[in-house]
Design a protein around this motif. Structure first.
Motif, PDB file in Angstrom:
ATOM      1  N   GLY A 262       0.736  -1.423  -0.047  1.00  0.00           N
ATOM      2  CA  GLY A 262      -0.029   0.194   0.103  1.00  0.00           C
ATOM      3  C   GLY A 262       0.631   1.249   0.470  1.00  0.00           C
ATOM      4  O   GLY A 262       2.430   0.867   0.896  1.00  0.00           O
ATOM      5  N   PRO A 263       0.228   2.458   0.459  1.00  0.00           N
ATOM      6  CA  PRO A 263       1.095   3.874  -0.446  1.00  0.00           C
ATOM      7  C   PRO A 263       2.431   4.173   0.787  1.00  0.00           C
ATOM      8  O   PRO A 263       2.956   4.253   0.751  1.00  0.00           O
ATOM      9  N   LYS A 264       1.607   3.911   2.228  1.00  0.00           N
ATOM     10  CA  LYS A 264       2.779   3.930   2.866  1.00  0.00           C
ATOM     11  C   LYS A 264       3.727   2.875   3.290  1.00  0.00           C
ATOM     12  O   LYS A 264       5.014   3.344   3.563  1.00  0.00           O
ATOM     13  N   GLU A 265       3.582   2.029   2.826  1.00  0.00           N
ATOM     14  CA  GLU A 265       4.605   0.519   3.494  1.00  0.00           C
ATOM     15  C   GLU A 265       5.746   1.181   1.386  1.00  0.00           C
ATOM     16  O   GLU A 265       6.694   0.821   1.957  1.00  0.00           O
ATOM     17  N   ARG A 266       4.733   1.607   0.300  1.00  0.00           N
ATOM     18  CA  ARG A 266       5.699   1.573  -0.979  1.00  0.00           C
ATOM     19  C   ARG A 266       7.093   2.628  -0.349  1.00  0.00           C
ATOM     20  O   ARG A 266       8.552   2.474  -0.987  1.00  0.00           O
ATOM     21  N   VAL A 267       6.509   3.922   0.986  1.00  0.00           N
ATOM     22  CA  VAL A 267       7.281   4.777   1.129  1.00  0.00           C
ATOM     23  C   VAL A 267       8.444   4.354   1.489  1.00  0.00           C
ATOM     24  O   VAL A 267       9.815   4.883   1.526  1.00  0.00           O
ATOM     25  N   GLN A 268       8.286   3.232   2.574  1.00  0.00           N
ATOM     26  CA  GLN A 268       9.214   2.677   3.360  1.00  0.00           C
ATOM     27  C   GLN A 268       9.966   1.706   2.711  1.00  0.00           C
ATOM     28  O   GLN A 268      10.923   1.786   2.670  1.00  0.00           O
ATOM     29  N   TYR A 269       9.168   0.767   1.504  1.00  0.00           N
ATOM     30  CA  TYR A 269       9.691  -0.251   1.208  1.00  0.00           C
ATOM     31  C   TYR A 269      11.267   1.085   0.110  1.00  0.00           C
ATOM     32  O   TYR A 269      12.875   0.182  -0.130  1.00  0.00           O
TER      33      TYR A 269
END
Ligand SMILES: Cc1cc2nc3c(=O)[nH]c(=O)nc-3n(C[C@H](O)[C@H](O)[C@H](O)COP(=O)(O)OP(=O)(O)OC[C@H]3O[C@@H](n4cnc5c(N)ncnc54)[C@H](O)[C@@H]3O)c2cc1C
Length: 500
Positions: free
Chosen positions: A417-424
């Motif tokens: 999802g968007p938040k995990e994508r930033v983290q990834y």
């Protein structure tokens, strides 16, 4: 093979459109096929060093990506390497094949301003762009992000960009612009179909970037009702203050603000980014992710892709993406020498790519969050008699040591999802060496997929500051498509992103 948009352009005309603004018109053979049709497009200009009549620039080679070209630019000895500065395309004459760029002739003139002060027909500069790498579309008209009205705020360096936006407004589109200039002699008129109010803010004797006049003008104004999209550019500190005001005091959603520091007080464009610049870049990345989320249409049947969903799928051996062989798109990358050095297979699943690369002699490590996937990967490697390395590890937290030259991501990115994508993406940035390549193979929203399909916009938005998206193209992802285990190819995106 397409060539990078690196051009040599020559001055054909110079006009002082106001006392502190020079409009330089450029032409030349390299502009014969030039096209651009969106507002707010910027380019990098390259100015010759003393003693040179034209900037020394590496010629772009067929198929060369921006990073390789930029490396060649940086390899030019400093005394010969041209100065690079960002400017906005103010106009384009299709018949004459010319473009206009408006230069603010600011105090404390740096090389770009000094060049513009004495520019004359025949002078030559280099130009890179416009390029999708720099594109920042302003949401107008039928755009899904378009709001009821548009707020524009900036200083004189942002005036050319604001001019292009105002002039391209659709019929009746409401916009309010706050433009800080030195005095009334710097004001300009715009032709527009939009419903536009321009507030000119005069700085008088106060030096640029050193007053709260722009901020106060926005703060004190009676703004229209309805939803707003705000576009803010100019001196970086002022831009930050304006953005804070809009978010904290006016309650504007961060996703509805496009902000950009065009210059920094007492710092040239050659100076390194400050901590605040990095923080802004981080914000922009998160903001782009949120935008991608806001604009991405989720399939009605979207499954929440929690980690246990994957673990269960591997344990029950029911995952439709487990096909017992490498993806043809990944095999093709290897054949074309796009895999090198120390390789991470992120989200390796049952290990087909790690096994392939280990067999070919690559230094490769496969990781997956699912312990069931890793158990199966290890047993697959043993079956193939290949000494492949697998570990249970979290791709969202790869550690701080930059140790990879290539990352393969086959169907991992698209599950986040968007938040995990930033983290990834942040995790990848820490784990990759400068110059490393990340290859993303993701199921496309143009096909049925298995649920987690994404649009190309999501990939573009995810890799912002610190990355160059070198290539993004349509590809295919092989999976189980029939109830009897038949394999088939589904539409996918294949992106090549370089860590800088
Ligand atoms: C996306 C983008 C688009 C831009 N479009 C335009 C454009 O269309 N027209 C335009 O004129 N500029 C534009 N700029 C801003 C321009 O790139 C900077 O002002 C740049 O620093 C000018 O280069 P220089 O060589 O003159 O000064 P530098 O060598 O970069 O800086 C020298 C000194 O001048 C100061 N300085 C830089 N700019 C200003 C300024 N505007 N006023 C007062 N002091 C300044 C710096 O703080 C430094 O102390 C744009 C910037 C970006 C990022």
């Amino acid at each position: 093979m397409t060539l990078l948009p690196v051009r040599s352009i020559h001055v054909t005309d110079v006009a002082r459109i106001t006392p502190r603004m020079a409009r330089v018109t450029f032409g030349g053979r390299d502009l014969a096929d030039f096209t651009y049709d969106a507002p707010d497009q910027h380019v990098k200009l390259y100015f010759p060093k003393p003693g040179q009549t034209a900037p020394r620039l590496p010629a772009p080679e067929a198929g060369q990506d921006f990073m390789r070209w930029y490396e060649a630019y940086n390899a030019i000895p400093e005394q010969e390497r041209p100065w690079m500065r960002s400017y906005t395309l103010r106009g384009h004459n299709r018949q004459r094949h010319t473009i206009d760029i408006d230069f603010v002739l600011h105090d404390d003139a740096g090389p770009a301003t000094q060049w513009a002060q004495s520019a004359k027909p025949g002078d030559t500069v280099g130009m890179f762009g416009p390029s999708p790498t720099f594109a920042r579309p302003v949401p107008l008209g039928t755009s899904i992000r378009a709001a009821d009205w548009l707020l524009l705020a900036g200083d004189q360096t942002a005036l050319p960009a604001m001019g292009t936006v105002i002039e391209s407004l659709p019929n009746g589109h409401r916009a309010v612009a706050f433009i800080e200039v030195c005095d009334s002699a710097e004001e300009q008129r715009f032709e527009t179909r939009g419903d536009v109010t321009v507030h000119w803010i005069h700085r008088g004797g106060v030096p640029a970037g050193q007053s709260d006049l722009l901020l106060n003008a926005v703060r004190d104004a009676q703004l229209p009702a309805g939803s707003v999209f705000a576009w803010v550019a100019g001196e970086a500190g002022t831009v930050r203050a304006l953005r804070r005001h809009l978010v904290d005091e006016c309650g504007v959603d961060k996703r509805s603000i496009d902000f950009s520091g065009y210059w920094r007080l007492k710092l040239t464009q050659d100076d390194d980014p400050t901590e605040e610049d990095f923080a802004d870049a981080q914000e922009l990345l998160a903001h782009a992710q949120d935008l991608a989320e806001a604009t991405q249409e989720q399939p009605a049947t979207a499954v929440p892709y929690t980690r246990s969903v994957f673990d269960d799928a591997y344990q029950s051996r029911s995952a439709p993406w487990v096909i017992g062989e490498p993806q043809p798109a990944i095999v093709d990358l290897e054949r074309h020498d796009w895999i090198r050095g120390s390789v991470l297979d992120a989200g390796c699943g049952t290990g087909e790519h790690t096994i392939l690369l280990a067999r070919l002699g690559y230094d490769v490590r496969g990781i997956d969050y699912s312990k069931h996937a890793i158990e199966q990967a290890r047993s697959n490697a043993a079956e193939h008699n290949v000494a492949a390395r697998f570990e249970v590890a979290d791709a969202l937290d790869l550690g701080d040591e930059p140790k990879y030259d290539t990352v393969l991501d086959s169907a991992l990115f698209h599950v986040f999802g968007p938040k995990e994508r930033v983290q990834y993406v942040r995790s990848l940035h820490h784990a990759c060496r400068p110059g490393a390549l990340v290859h993303v193979l993701a199921l496309s929203d143009t096909g049925p997929g298995y649920g987690p399909q994404i649009s190309d916009t999501v990939i573009r938005a995810a890799f912002g500051e610190g990355w160059v998206l070198e290539e993004l193209r349509e590809s295919q992802y092989r999976g189980v498509v029939g109830s009897q285990g038949e394999l088939g190819d589904l539409p996918a995106w294949l992106a090549r992103v370089r860590r800088i």
